[in-house]
Design a protein around this motif. Structure first.
Motif, PDB file in Angstrom:
ATOM      1  N   GLU A 153      25.931   5.895  40.081  1.00 42.29           N
ATOM      2  CA  GLU A 153      27.327   6.140  39.691  1.00 42.29           C
ATOM      3  C   GLU A 153      28.147   6.613  40.899  1.00 42.29           C
ATOM      4  O   GLU A 153      29.305   6.214  41.056  1.00 42.29           O
ATOM      5  CB  GLU A 153      27.365   7.184  38.573  1.00 42.29           C
ATOM      6  N   LYS A 174      21.297  -0.249  35.277  1.00 39.92           N
ATOM      7  CA  LYS A 174      22.095   0.186  34.117  1.00 39.92           C
ATOM      8  C   LYS A 174      23.553   0.413  34.516  1.00 39.92           C
ATOM      9  O   LYS A 174      24.479  -0.039  33.821  1.00 39.92           O
ATOM     10  CB  LYS A 174      21.504   1.471  33.539  1.00 39.92           C
ATOM     11  N   VAL A 175      23.761   1.111  35.634  1.00 39.70           N
ATOM     12  CA  VAL A 175      25.125   1.400  36.071  1.00 39.70           C
ATOM     13  C   VAL A 175      25.856   0.108  36.447  1.00 39.70           C
ATOM     14  O   VAL A 175      27.032  -0.074  36.111  1.00 39.70           O
ATOM     15  CB  VAL A 175      25.103   2.387  37.250  1.00 39.70           C
ATOM     16  N   ARG A 209      26.865  -1.778  33.305  1.00 39.17           N
ATOM     17  CA  ARG A 209      27.966  -1.089  32.625  1.00 39.17           C
ATOM     18  C   ARG A 209      29.290  -1.318  33.348  1.00 39.17           C
ATOM     19  O   ARG A 209      30.359  -1.398  32.731  1.00 39.17           O
ATOM     20  CB  ARG A 209      27.637   0.394  32.563  1.00 39.17           C
TER      21      ARG A 209
END
Length: 351
Positions: A249, A274-275, A278
């Protein structure tokens, strides 16, 4: 005429439902209990035909030596301990599988002892574990293996041990070296070969020697090619999925994102995935990712993760084998596991 000699009656079998004992094996095979014990412990002092006869009878009777009884006879147990402080579950599982590979059919069993090396009393806890179990030997897994005070304690109480670490930290006969620095350097060279120059690094905890070695190997390989990694592109994380998410992030939230990220293990790489998903960042079109360990997770991610393989199962097997066969290797050279990069689908040249 002389009286005919009565044939000897066969030795009685153990009562129905009762497990055979070492005394039963000795009586039924016509040898001493000491001879049976020597055969169980693979002594070379027993003739081949005697060994084969007794081993066949043990198989027929389903006889299994009692490790505790053997330990009492030899004033030690037939147990190998594995001491670890590591947040990555799959790494520990693979290490255990490797140790069990080495111990299979040896008469030894594996017992594990997780610990928290940040706790002030953890060395005393390991000492109690070793002494209560009367361990034959101990495998030290990173990060516990990197603690010299722990190794000194084991040497002080006279317990054989092996240490698994990214660099040699002890006598060669006690070391399995994984050369993490070399694996990280290969990852850097691969990303450079694809044309990446804006590269970020998510490293493990600074308290882990493996994290230091992987960071230094990666940074030095870039520097040799004229690429200096800014401090802002190096994020320390915790070798966990959640810490990988947090680090990603920070790296991917700005306007100027890196085109490639190298992570200190595959769990943190999964956090990067995952980041990126997203944020709508395509892997590998907009972001190349390389992991470390080549755990089963690497091939299960989509796209499949390019990762540095260091065979953890082989590492555990070698470390355990060194404890039960201490004279089987070259005492002048530490055992080595050489890492190498496994290329999959998570990298491509930058846009």
């Amino acid at each position: 005429m002389p009286a005919r000699k009565k044939p000897e009656s066969p030795a009685p079998l153990p009562a129905h439902g009762k497990a055979a004992t070492i005394n039963d094996i000795a009586r039924l095979s016509g040898v001493s209990k000491k001879t049976v014990s020597r055969i169980i412990n693979h002594s070379p002092l027993v003739r081949k035909d005697t060994r084969e006869k007794v081993e066949a009878l043990m198989r027929e009777m389903g006889y299994v030596p009692d490790p505790m009884a053997r330990g009492l006879a030899f004033r030690r147990s037939f147990l190998i301990g594995m001491v670890y402080d590591n947040p990555t579950a799959q790494y520990i599982v693979n290490m255990q599988y490797g140790a069990l590979d080495a111990l299979r059919d040896s008469g030894f069993e594996l017992v594990v002892h997780p610990c928290d090396s940040r706790s002030p009393g953890y060395i005393d806890g390991v000492r109690r574990f070793v002494q209560q179990q009367k361990l034959h030997g101990v495998m030290l897994v990173p990060r516990a293996s990197e603690d010299q005070a722990l190794a000194d304690m084991l040497a002080e109480i006279g317990v054989r041990y092996t240490r698994i670490a990214s660099v040699s930290m002890d006598e060669p006969s006690r070391m399995v070296v994984t050369h993490d620095r070399n694996g990280a350097a290969e990852a850097a060279e691969y990303l450079l070969s694809l044309g990446h120059t804006d590269i970020a690094l998510i490293t493990g905890p600074a308290a882990y020697r493996s994290a230091i070695e992987r960071t230094d190997g990666f940074v030095e390989a870039l520097a040799k090619r004229g690429i200096e990694l800014p401090r802002s592109r190096i994020i320390e994380a915790g070798y966990t999925f959640e810490s990988g998410v947090s680090a990603a992030e920070k790296l991917l939230s700005g306007k100027q994102r890196p085109t490639a990220i190298f992570t200190g293990n595959d769990e943190m790489a999964a956090g990067v995935y995952k980041v990126a998903m997203r944020a709508g960042i395509s892997i590998p079109r907009q972001l190349s990712v390389v992991g470390f360990d080549d755990s089963p997770l690497a091939s299960r991610l989509w796209p499949a993760l390019t990762s540095v393989r260091r065979n953890t199962r082989d590492t555990g097997r070698i470390a355990a084998a060194m404890l039960i066969h201490p004279d089987g290797g070259n005492p002048l050279t530490a055992a080595s596991i050489r890492p190498h990069l496994v290329i999959r689908d998570s990298c491509q040249p930058p846009e």
